[in-house]
Design a protein around this motif. Sequence first.
Motif, short mmCIF file in Angstrom:
data_model
loop_
_atom_site.label_atom_id
_atom_site.label_comp_id
_atom_site.label_asym_id
_atom_site.label_seq_id
_atom_site.Cartn_x
_atom_site.Cartn_y
_atom_site.Cartn_z
N ARG A 1 0.84 -1.21 0.00
CA ARG A 1 0.00 0.00 0.00
C ARG A 1 0.87 1.26 0.00
O ARG A 1 0.54 2.25 -0.63
CB ARG A 1 -0.91 0.01 1.24
N ARG B 1 0.75 4.17 -2.86
CA ARG B 1 0.46 5.60 -2.64
C ARG B 1 1.34 6.50 -3.50
O ARG B 1 0.96 7.62 -3.82
CB ARG B 1 0.64 5.95 -1.15
N TRP C 1 0.18 4.89 -7.77
CA TRP C 1 -1.16 4.85 -8.35
C TRP C 1 -1.66 6.19 -8.87
O TRP C 1 -2.26 6.25 -9.95
CB TRP C 1 -2.14 4.26 -7.34
N SER D 1 -2.67 6.21 -12.72
CA SER D 1 -4.06 6.41 -13.14
C SER D 1 -4.19 7.61 -14.06
O SER D 1 -4.95 7.59 -15.03
CB SER D 1 -4.95 6.56 -11.90
N GLU E 1 -8.94 -2.64 -11.83
CA GLU E 1 -8.84 -2.09 -10.48
C GLU E 1 -9.09 -3.16 -9.43
O GLU E 1 -8.49 -3.13 -8.34
CB GLU E 1 -9.82 -0.92 -10.32
N LYS F 1 -6.61 -4.19 -6.35
CA LYS F 1 -7.01 -4.29 -4.94
C LYS F 1 -6.56 -5.62 -4.35
O LYS F 1 -6.14 -5.67 -3.19
CB LYS F 1 -8.53 -4.15 -4.83
N ILE G 1 -3.91 -0.70 -4.33
CA ILE G 1 -4.88 0.31 -3.93
C ILE G 1 -5.77 -0.27 -2.85
O ILE G 1 -5.94 -1.49 -2.75
CB ILE G 1 -5.72 0.82 -5.14
N ASP H 1 -9.65 5.74 -4.60
CA ASP H 1 -8.66 5.07 -5.44
C ASP H 1 -9.27 4.51 -6.72
O ASP H 1 -8.54 4.08 -7.63
CB ASP H 1 -8.00 3.93 -4.66
N ARG I 1 -10.24 5.59 -9.44
CA ARG I 1 -10.23 6.73 -10.37
C ARG I 1 -10.59 6.31 -11.79
O ARG I 1 -11.33 7.02 -12.48
CB ARG I 1 -8.84 7.38 -10.36
#
Length: 781
Positions: A327, A331, A334, A338, A371, A375, A380, A387, A389
């Motif tokens: 994660r 940060r 991503w 995106s 996405e 995850k 994300i 997140d 997006r």
Amino acid sequence: MDVLVNSIDVRDLLSSPDLLDSPSSPLSAPDLRLLITRLESHTLKIKSKVQSYLLSHHDDFSSLFSQSSDVVSRSEDLSGQVSELLNLISEHPIEAELSGIIKETVEKRSQVREKMELLQLLGVVLELNDKLSVVKENVRIGRVIEAAEGVKELKTALGIRNGDSTAEVVEGEPVVYGLLRNEWTQCFDEIQDLLLKFIEKAVQFEQETNIVHVKYQLTVNDIKGVELYTVFKAMDVLGILDYGLAKVADLFTKYVTTPVIKCRSTPAFMEKIDQESGHILEAVLEMVPSADTESNGTDGETMYATIVQIIKFIYDSLCFKNGPWMRCFGRFTWPRMSELIISDFLSKVIPDDASKLAEFQKIRKLTSEFETNLKELMLIASSDIKDERLSKFADNVEVHFASRKKVEILAKARNLLLQSNFILSQEYVRPLGLNKEGIAEDFPNRIDLLFSSEKFMVSEAAIKLMELVHQTLKDVCLLPPTVGLEFYQAAKNALVLYEAVIPVKLERQLDSINQAAVLIHNDCLYLSEESLGLAFEYRPFFPSSVKELAVFIDLAPRFQLMAEEVLQRQIQLVIYNLKEAIDAADGFQNTHQMRQFESAKFSIEQVAFIVEKVRIIWEPLLLPDIYEKSMSMVLEAVFSRIAKDILMLDDMAAEETLQLQTLIHLLFENLSSLVESLLAVGGRGKPQEAQRDTLNDFIPSLRKLRKLAELLDMPLKSITTAWESGELVECNFTLSELEDFIRAIFTDSPLRKECLLRINNSNDWEKEYKRKYQAKSTSWT
């Protein structure tokens, strides 16, 4: 002994019940004697009981009295000893010695306590110093996890917050704590630098070969065999994992994910294993240049699959399947990833046609699955909708499609306005005739007004702009409400662009008398009427939500006002030029002199030239009624100014009046074709006399100037008769003007006085004419 304790109620000793009921009643003598007898008997009983009680408890009372005697004896002895002590103290005082001993005792105890505290502090300092030494040693030999845990423990012990040792100084604390904090800071910086060096050694990017190496056995300086996992864990303990992964994430985004998104490369994975131990020594990710830059197709399936492979490589090989570490990496990567996917892929595959919006659903589905995979790999957060997006962008494709088309529509409108010219060839502005087949000629720029049967010329820009608006509004009728609303706003804004762009682009033309300014005026009238018609033509077919918001009527007054401003600006420019030409005549003074006459004649010719030039520009372009009113305003300014200048002359010789008359006739001769054309325009379908009345209404000074030419060679009596008949009043002459005119032409004589008196006595004509003229002007307005 209860009988001694309990009280005796005297009423119980009485025998009469009445005395018991009323205790306040007096006693009789027999009753008193009876009471005394009974009290005596009762007293004897009490004495007998007391005596028997004392006899039965004789030993107890004897012991009690013996103890009391001993206590009294000891008290007397103690009192004697106290008296002796007091006498001794009074003879030998020791208060000062006793006070000094007590003070010394207190000081000694304070010193002992301080020394104990110093010893405790010294023990704590030595302990902290030993721990710092252990941390330094651990850093030196590469035991980074133990060193990180020691730094973290010391941070709490030293009261350091946010890693800033200088900000934690407390007033009154020992200086040694500041020194320890500085030592801690040095240790922290040392281990942080060491861990960052390990990260640089662990993750290496070869830009020439597009290869990423992730090494698991690391060596820095003399420290060998440190595991990458150990380095990450130590950074996590220290709380600097973000700092450590920031550069790695940036390089991955720049050299790995960006080329994949831009379809320039595809990844290849490889692992190097130690044959003896069986441990993985290195993981390699090679970015192979892609031969087909369009390999993603239009749905992005290949791109999404490739990015998932890269993220899985990072999850397995770099972050060791640790969710919080992944994660942290996400940060940093991503947001940029995106944005790149949206700008370089999703925004480019937005349909150009509303009919293709349904085909975008496949891309939306692939984006959502992409996405979901991220995850699962923890790049994300699954619980944070911020997140998502890409899914949000894909779900709002209709809005993006509408926004994109809106930008395209406005750009197209702006370009056609900027690229168009407002110059018409001569064949476009000549009067219409018949072609070889006998059919009336027409031109593309000559259009019919929506609410009028007349035709007039507009610019190519206005025609193309309205074509764009009509096409856009036709699309609104077929589109979903959200998209339709954006198209409606685009159509309306495209019209407003004309108001914003053209006055700026043609600013110089608007400041001079030319064809472009007239075309702008016509464009505004055309756009005004077309705006009114848009609501009737399209609004009933709009989606219900768009229908509630669609308003076009507000545009019509704006264009109407703009048309009026442009036209008035042109009229004022013409009038200004004409006044400058008339000023050259110097008020038409001394025209009996040849030089002054030639100057005035040239001024009249200049006026005629300017008016003819304006007619050539205006007549083919303006609507007939607008042309008539505008030209009438121009001619009114000319005729009124010339009449005013001549009437202001205070002395005119006989030859001068003839010259002035010649100049006025010259003016009318030069403007005869123009006046006739105005008669034809304003009096269509009317008798000739009515045509002239209409022209006189528009140009009140025309009749006045013609009559002035007649007055210049008219006898005084005839002038007086003309006034008395009201003829001059109808020609807009005033009493003061006529009096000054008579005084300027005719010398002072009894006849002149008589005529002036007659004129003054018959000025009721002037008042009546003014009343009628004002009513007529109000009706015309």
